[in-house]
Design a protein around this motif. Sequence first.
Motif, short mmCIF file in Angstrom:
data_model
loop_
_atom_site.label_atom_id
_atom_site.label_comp_id
_atom_site.label_asym_id
_atom_site.label_seq_id
_atom_site.Cartn_x
_atom_site.Cartn_y
_atom_site.Cartn_z
N ARG A 364 0.82 -1.20 0.00
CA ARG A 364 0.00 0.00 0.00
C ARG A 364 0.86 1.25 0.00
O ARG A 364 1.95 1.27 0.55
CB ARG A 364 -0.92 0.04 1.22
N TRP A 366 0.52 4.77 1.56
CA TRP A 366 -0.28 5.46 2.57
C TRP A 366 -0.27 6.97 2.42
O TRP A 366 -0.96 7.67 3.18
CB TRP A 366 0.22 5.09 3.97
N VAL A 369 -3.71 8.41 1.79
CA VAL A 369 -4.56 8.34 2.98
C VAL A 369 -4.27 9.51 3.92
O VAL A 369 -5.18 10.17 4.43
CB VAL A 369 -4.36 7.00 3.70
N ARG A 372 -5.73 12.64 2.52
CA ARG A 372 -7.17 12.76 2.74
C ARG A 372 -7.48 13.18 4.17
O ARG A 372 -8.44 13.91 4.42
CB ARG A 372 -7.85 11.42 2.44
N TRP A 419 -9.25 3.15 8.51
CA TRP A 419 -9.11 2.92 7.07
C TRP A 419 -9.25 1.44 6.69
O TRP A 419 -9.78 1.13 5.63
CB TRP A 419 -7.77 3.46 6.59
#
Length: 759
Positions: A364, A366, A369, A372, A419
């Motif tokens: 992933r 991040w 994230v 956001r 998340w």
Amino acid sequence: MARGKGTARSCSLCLGWSVLTARACSGCEKFARAHPVRGTCPRCQHDAHLGSDGLCKPCLQAIRAEDDAEWALGIPEAGPRALQLTVGTHRHYATQANPIVLSRSGGRGVSAGWKRRLNRQRAMERNQPAVLEPQVWGQLPLFALPRTLTRDTARALAGRRLSGWDRAETVLLTLTAERRMSKAWRCWVAEMVRLALALREADGAELTCERLLRELPKSGDVVCVVLLGAGLLVSESVSDLRLASRSCGDCHAWMPERSHAGFRCGSCREWRMSRHRQPGQCVRCGGDGLALSAGHCRACHPYRDDSRSTPAATQLVIDLPVGPIDPADAGLPPQAGKYLPAPEDVTPATTLGAGQDALFTMRRDWSPVLARLQGRLWADLPLTEAATALVDDFAAQRRDQEGTGSNKNIRTLTILGYWLGVENAFHERDVHDLAGLDTHLAAKPVCQFLRARGMLVDDPGLHQDRDLAWIGRVLATLPQPVAEEVGAWVQALRGQGPRENEPRSWEGIRRYLSTLRPVLTAWTATGMTTLREVTADHIQDTLDGLEGTVRRQRATALRSLFRALKRERLVFRDLVRHLPVGDLTGIPRPVPSDVLAGLLDQATTPFARLSIALAAIHAVPSAEIRTALTADLNLARGTLELRRGLRRHTLYLEELTYSLAADWLTYRHQRWPTSTNPHLLVTQKTAPDPDYPAVHRITMQKVLPKGQTLDRLRQDRILDEAFTTGDPLKLIRLFGITEQTAMRYVAAAYPERTARLPR
């Protein structure tokens, strides 16, 4: 009164009152000619002509007029209904007859009864399995399979909280008022709008795609207008629709977005355009309507085993484009680094299914994230009940920690629970990747807590020995033949060579390799491809200009390298077999008395005072001070046992060291009462660590002023005892050192007793 032409009477079939010229009205005569089969109608229990649905014409008319929806639903307790009186005129068909309107009071009663039965039916439907469950927010679907949606699917969503419904409902009310539509129309469109929003959550998309509205059973155009007005729909042209992600219609291979131009992959299109144009059923997979060659489709053509009596299953295939991929054609966002904000009322933690395995284990990123969540407080993130309980439990365990470290750990677990959810296990790599992007996040305590709960998937790469990882990185920088030869030397040092020997630690091998690294780099830079090309001149040039400990370490590493290569038969001869290594040079130096006198006064913590006492009074090495165990300290007997391999050395504590050890144990118990670390000396980080690490060597260096070390204090203590006694046996018994070390200190204290004098 005699019956004649134009006499008013009731129809013998539908019982409707009209002006008839025969025994039946014209509508019933026409229905009888179209449906000559007679029988008993299950609704009115009359003998009449039955239609394709098994009902007579009046019952079909009543159902089509929607005045008998209760019976149409097939509720078991609803019995046959009486026919309504219809009135018609000459040459008017019965289908144009209007039912007599019931009174208002009766209408309210029928409506209330119908609503009660409908509510009971909806209650029974809610107990059925959930449909269109939400998926991971923002995750692209692997397969875009067509759905079969009905009104029952929309009714199953009753009571579910859907994201964006508040905005869509406002637009729907405005549209209903502008068009002057009925309440029934608004309720029907509302069901379709909620169904479209459920499709949006089922696909994990931030905006509803226009192509999803084609799956609705009705009113797709009106739903499109409502969602566009609410800002929940992204318009999609036909050209964009054909580039959406889907599976191939022939081989079912998954085609990524913008990598195809139709409903078939490139290989299947070429297969159909060639000579293989005869459609049929494949003898292997059983697929029908496929272009065949010798009875096999394109996917089954490589397999020639026809012995199977049942159709064979095909493997998952991904049709990837060949050649370089343009980022614009790969569906990447036009502006890198900018991400659409997630809706406030959407919690990604509710989108994971418990026990669901990942199809692809990709690492992933991040950073989107954190982008956001920028500007949002981590304590205000909406969590599920399970995630909230997990974070609260972790905060309760870390409550005894002081400072900001505990907030870092709780913040990290909160973001993970928000998340990813807590239904499935976390990957250790995800925790470390997330914590590595922000200094206000921590990874190790979170991983330890999740591992104890059985909610962590360990990553073997993160648990590799640091020295071993460093050795692997160094070998990767060397040319392949040289790297293989050095790797064989490392394996021999680990005891995996042809001769059995005591394996060395990775730390010791790293010291050897760090000494030889500049030599190997210089040799390979000159074009050397193998260590067989090394000559005596190369060895001599490597050692020229070096002296003392540096020369001794390099010569020792070279002798170890070529001795192992000769045993492995990777070199022809050992060039450094007779290379002189040399002895240790220099003598131990004492610490000035004024510096030594004020060390205990400058130490402000029980940790520092006990460390200084063990090194300056009992000559304990700093490595043994770090690894000493609490169980080996016996205050009742006043002893401390040191573990040195298979040997044990017992220290008999005098009054000062005894009081410092007692003060440290009291402080440790008051400061970390729940610590289970077995080491005698612990810090704020090592005390609650379930991995039970020892104190870092850098922490041991901070207990003394700059320029002083614990090893220098140890050397000063042994040298002082050598000056006092001059007996090497006493040094061996008192400090547990070897014979060579004892003689070295005695020679430094009394050089006249040796054959050679210091320069």
